[in-house]
Design an enzyme around this catalytic site. Structure first.
Site, PDB file in Angstrom:
ATOM      1  N   CYS A   2      15.391   0.963  -6.431  1.00  0.00           N
ATOM      2  CA  CYS A   2      15.993   2.171  -5.873  1.00  0.00           C
ATOM      3  C   CYS A   2      15.786   3.310  -6.863  1.00  0.00           C
ATOM      4  CB  CYS A   2      17.492   1.963  -5.661  1.00  0.00           C
ATOM      5  SG  CYS A   2      17.857   0.532  -4.647  1.00  0.00           S
ATOM      6  N   ARG A  27      10.412   5.179  -4.822  1.00  0.00           N
ATOM      7  CA  ARG A  27      11.087   3.982  -5.361  1.00  0.00           C
ATOM      8  C   ARG A  27      11.877   3.266  -4.279  1.00  0.00           C
ATOM      9  NH1 ARG A  27      11.434   3.747 -10.705  1.00  0.00           N
ATOM     10  NH2 ARG A  27      13.282   2.464 -10.561  1.00  0.00           N
ATOM     11  N   TRP A  73      16.201   0.914  -1.640  1.00  0.00           N
ATOM     12  CA  TRP A  73      15.274  -0.093  -1.110  1.00  0.00           C
ATOM     13  C   TRP A  73      16.103  -1.357  -1.032  1.00  0.00           C
ATOM     14  CZ3 TRP A  73      12.400  -4.358  -3.583  1.00  0.00           C
ATOM     15  CH2 TRP A  73      11.416  -4.882  -2.725  1.00  0.00           C
ATOM     16  N   ASN A  99      20.968   1.006  -9.394  1.00  0.00           N
ATOM     17  CA  ASN A  99      19.658   0.394  -9.139  1.00  0.00           C
ATOM     18  C   ASN A  99      19.654  -0.910  -9.911  1.00  0.00           C
ATOM     19  OD1 ASN A  99      16.976  -0.231  -8.642  1.00  0.00           O
ATOM     20  ND2 ASN A  99      16.269   0.885 -10.452  1.00  0.00           N
ATOM     21  N   GLY A 100      19.398  -2.028  -9.226  1.00  0.00           N
ATOM     22  CA  GLY A 100      19.332  -3.315  -9.912  1.00  0.00           C
ATOM     23  C   GLY A 100      19.941  -4.400  -9.038  1.00  0.00           C
ATOM     24  N   GLU A 465      -8.827  -7.009  -4.700  1.00  0.00           N
ATOM     25  CA  GLU A 465      -8.132  -5.720  -4.787  1.00  0.00           C
ATOM     26  C   GLU A 465      -8.427  -4.874  -3.559  1.00  0.00           C
ATOM     27  OE1 GLU A 465      -5.791  -4.489  -6.260  1.00  0.00           O
ATOM     28  OE2 GLU A 465      -5.986  -2.325  -5.982  1.00  0.00           O
ATOM     29  N   LYS A 469      -5.579  -3.324  -1.035  1.00  0.00           N
ATOM     30  CA  LYS A 469      -5.525  -1.888  -0.716  1.00  0.00           C
ATOM     31  C   LYS A 469      -5.527  -1.674   0.793  1.00  0.00           C
ATOM     32  CE  LYS A 469      -4.492   0.012  -4.099  1.00  0.00           C
ATOM     33  NZ  LYS A 469      -3.957  -1.188  -4.572  1.00  0.00           N
ATOM     34  N   GLU A 472      -2.231  -3.265   2.571  1.00  0.00           N
ATOM     35  CA  GLU A 472      -0.882  -2.785   2.222  1.00  0.00           C
ATOM     36  C   GLU A 472      -0.639  -1.359   2.701  1.00  0.00           C
ATOM     37  OE1 GLU A 472       0.035  -2.410  -1.925  1.00  0.00           O
ATOM     38  OE2 GLU A 472      -1.995  -1.811  -2.443  1.00  0.00           O
ATOM     39  N   HIS A 488     -15.807 -22.566   3.093  1.00  0.00           N
ATOM     40  CA  HIS A 488     -14.982 -23.786   2.966  1.00  0.00           C
ATOM     41  C   HIS A 488     -13.768 -23.719   3.874  1.00  0.00           C
ATOM     42  CE1 HIS A 488     -17.407 -25.358  -0.283  1.00  0.00           C
ATOM     43  NE2 HIS A 488     -17.411 -24.138  -0.797  1.00  0.00           N
ATOM     44  N   LYS A 581       7.468   1.107  -5.195  1.00  0.00           N
ATOM     45  CA  LYS A 581       6.494   1.430  -6.247  1.00  0.00           C
ATOM     46  C   LYS A 581       6.564   0.440  -7.394  1.00  0.00           C
ATOM     47  CE  LYS A 581       3.274   3.518  -8.417  1.00  0.00           C
ATOM     48  NZ  LYS A 581       1.875   3.246  -7.976  1.00  0.00           N
TER      49      LYS A 581
HETATM   50  C1  AGP Z   1      -0.121  -1.688  -5.911  1.00  0.00           C
HETATM   51  O1  AGP Z   1      -1.115  -1.205  -4.963  1.00  0.00           O
HETATM   52  C2  AGP Z   1       0.653  -2.768  -5.309  1.00  0.00           C
HETATM   53  N1  AGP Z   1       1.458  -2.148  -4.270  1.00  0.00           N
HETATM   54  C3  AGP Z   1       1.528  -3.655  -6.170  1.00  0.00           C
HETATM   55  O2  AGP Z   1       0.943  -4.898  -5.994  1.00  0.00           O
HETATM   56  C4  AGP Z   1       1.627  -3.379  -7.684  1.00  0.00           C
HETATM   57  O3  AGP Z   1       0.338  -3.418  -8.247  1.00  0.00           O
HETATM   58  C5  AGP Z   1       2.481  -4.475  -8.339  1.00  0.00           C
HETATM   59  O4  AGP Z   1       3.770  -4.436  -7.781  1.00  0.00           O
HETATM   60  C6  AGP Z   1       2.576  -4.344  -9.868  1.00  0.00           C
HETATM   61  O5  AGP Z   1       3.181  -3.119 -10.201  1.00  0.00           O
HETATM   62  P1  AGP Z   1       3.093  -2.624 -11.749  1.00  0.00           P
HETATM   63  O6  AGP Z   1       1.641  -2.357 -12.023  1.00  0.00           O
HETATM   64  O7  AGP Z   1       3.944  -1.416 -11.817  1.00  0.00           O
HETATM   65  O8  AGP Z   1       3.603  -3.756 -12.602  1.00  0.00           O
END
Ligand code: AGP
Length: 586
Positions: A2, A27, A73, A99-100, A465, A469, A472, A488, A581
């Site tokens: 959050c 966040r 969140w 937050n936590g 990766e 991208k 997500e 496989h 984030k």
């Molecule tokens: C980023 O595109 C992703 N949404 C997510 O996987 C992110 O890379 C992951 O949560 C790690 O975050 P950080 O690099 O802040 O540790």
């Protein structure tokens, strides 16, 4: 995860907090709320994004020069108005934003069963705990005692109707304090107050702060002792943390890569030399990261194998506990994280330090928890990455991995040269003409149900990766594979027109093209990404030849494609559904 922000000073608090909440929405954006102090506590909160809530109930007309705000969140309890922060105690005189995660929430709830909780959240219990302690203590002492009874992570802001001070405290969740002229901005992250000040105090775990207009007083929550904290000046300006002329942060941050990759290699040589010494002396090296940062770790393992002839282990943060028995005081753990607040990575680092291992972290956010729990830190210098997706931080992590691999091989200048050559390549890869071309491909893919990506060697983590991208941010199911693995089993899913993005890099060209042929012969639609076209490709994305820097050049068109797909599909590129984030929960 959050976002929290507070204000105490001479100006009306609500508009400042409202502006800060909008900058913290990456966040968490399930719900939001603000509380201010002015002859009583005034609270407004609701579900939805900050600007939508404001258009419904006007968040900026709350009176008073002291206030706290929150974007949520959801972790405990659904997305409802009652569960939105701020939360109060039974009397309505204590109000908090949090937050936590409160790990002993159920136990505390049982102890306070005579209190009437209004929400399903764990956070609310903190306000009731302080209320309970105030039976026989003042506000500050009651808050200190209450927080000592809390187990788990928190960054907290607390107000009391009958007291003009604000309390801020952190343990395991980020909290900084913006320092203005006679005004203070405690917040989860720096962008929240960059419009007002670049002077910041980084709080450490177990810092307990009493804030009034005359400034903060710092205490250690564990032993109550007074402590000192220094004011630093961040090298980010408000513009960097704003979108500028771009519609979305995601596009802005993709385009910034021309510059940010170059910034990443600007490291103090003495630090790099020390790190290389640690790498050479280590008996066992672990790269640890999550999500995109994990893919940077995986790419790093290929670079260290290929360039430095050095074996490294790669483990996703959440899986690290299953390998901790290998850790000794000779082990080197290299933790990679954009935010420096990812709980799984912080846990891995805590485990490593308990076993006496050395920890190097590659982080973007200065002053983050990870930087404070590492023996050495290499900052990626990418500036604030606001979009939930990691783009510029990822390529900066790759650049550092490449630099370290070359430095370990005793050829750091070769590595630096390879990276400097990327400036023009990345500039051209992110040019408007390339973006328009990729938009045409996005139009072909936007209604697909599945997309596959394949690569070999350094292109395997790139395939992973690229898949992350695309899925997500556009919500199209996308899966990445090592080129030789699709046959496989998963090849059973290939139907006529199934798109398969094939990453071609020198050294793996022959094999990966043969894998693409296996897919094409079953009806697949082959999208080639590489330096030269091929008859197998139904669509070709040209990228410059760059050898070991291919993971950087080949991912950039995928970042752009993901962005274009999201916009075409009406998704929010900066705040995709269900994501945050920085994942500050395990
Ligand atoms: C980023 O595109 C992703 N949404 C997510 O996987 C992110 O890379 C992951 O949560 C790690 O975050 P950080 O690099 O802040 O540790």
């Amino acid at each position: 995860m959050c976002g929290i922000i507070g204000y105490i000073g001479e100006k009306q608090a609500a508009p400042i907090i409202f502006s800060g909440l909008k900058k913290l929405e990456y966040r968490g954006y399930d719900s939001a709320g603000i509380a201010t102090l002015n002859n009583g506590i005034h609270i407004k909160k609701d579900v939805g994004k900050v600007k939508d809530i404001h258009s419904r109930i006007n968040l900026t007309d709350l009176p008073g020069f002291i206030g706290i705000g929150h974007t949520r969140w959801a972790t405990h309890g659904g997305v409802t108005k009652e569960n939105a922060h701020p939360h109060t105690d039974c009397s309505g005189e204590i109000v908090i934003v949090h937050n936590g995660i409160i790990e002993n929430f159920q136990e505390l709830k049982r102890e306070l069963k005579h209190h009437k909780l209004k929400s399903e959240t764990d956070s609310e219990i903190i306000a009731h705990l302080i209320e309970e302690e105030m039976e026989n203590k003042g506000f500050v002492e009651a808050a200190k005692t209450a927080l000592k009874r809390v187990e788990g992570h928190f960054s907290l802001l607390i107000l009391n109707k009958n007291d003009k001070r604000m309390i801020a405290a952190r343990r395991g969740s980020p909290l900084v304090i913006g320092v203005g002229k006679g005004e203070y901005f405690p917040a989860s992250d720096i962008p929240a107050f960059l419009d007002y000040t670049k002077d910041v105090i980084y709080l450490h775990d177990n810092d307990f702060v009493v804030l009034d207009k005359n400034g903060p007083k710092f205490f250690n929550l564990k032993n109550g002792e007074n402590i000192e904290r220094v004011v630093s000046t961040v090298d980010w300006d408000a513009e960097q943390a704003k979108k500028g002329e771009f519609e979305h942060f995601m596009l802005k941050e993709i385009i910034e890569q021309t510059e940010t990759i170059q910034k990443a290699i600007n490291q103090k040589m003495e630090i790099v030399e020390e790190v290389v010494g640690d790498i050479k002396n280590a008996q066992g090296i672990f790269f640890v990261g999550c999500g995109t940062a994990y893919h940077a770790c995986l790419t790093g393992s290929y670079l260290f194998s290929k360039v430095a002839k050095k074996h490294v282990n790669v483990v996703s943060g959440s899986e690290f506990p299953h390998f901790e028995h290998f850790l000794t005081d000779k082990t080197l753990v290299i933790a990679v994280s954009q935010s420096g607040e990812t709980a799984d990575v912080l846990e891995a680092v805590k485990t490593a330090r308990k076993r006496g291992s050395k920890v190097l972290s590659i982080v973007n956010v200065m002053g983050s928890s990870l930087t404070r729990n590492s023996d050495k830190v290499l900052l990626t210098h990418s500036g604030p990455e606001i979009c939930v997706l990691s783009t510029k931080a990822y390529t900066a992590q790759l650049a550092l991995m490449l630099l370290l691999a070359y430095a370990t091989a005793g050829k750091i200048e070769d590595g630096r040269d390879q990276l400097k050559n990327l400036y023009n390549m990345v500039y051209n890869l992110t040019a408007l003409s390339k973006r328009k071309k990729l938009k045409k491909l996005a139009e072909k893919l936007k209604d697909k149900e599945h997309i596959f990506t394949i690569g070999r060697g350094l292109m395997y983590p790139t395939a992973l990766e690229a898949a992350l991208k695309l899925k997500e941010v556009s919500y199209i199911h996308t899966e990445g594979f090592a080129g030789g693995d699709l046959k496989h089993g998963t090849i059973a899913l290939i139907e006529k027109g199934t798109p398969c993005i094939t990453f071609v890099s020198n050294g793996t060209e022959k094999e990966i093209l043969s894998n693409a042929m296996e897919i094409k012969s079953r009806g697949g639609y082959i999208i080639g990404v590489g330096p030269k076209n091929n008859d197998i490709f139904d669509y070709f994305i040209k990228v410059p030849k760059s050898s070991v820097a291919d993971p950087i050049t080949h991912i950039i068109p995928m970042q752009i494609l993901a962005y274009q797909l999201a916009v075409l599909r009406g998704c929010d590129p900066d705040k995709p559904r269900n994501l945050a984030k920085s994942v500050t929960v395990k």
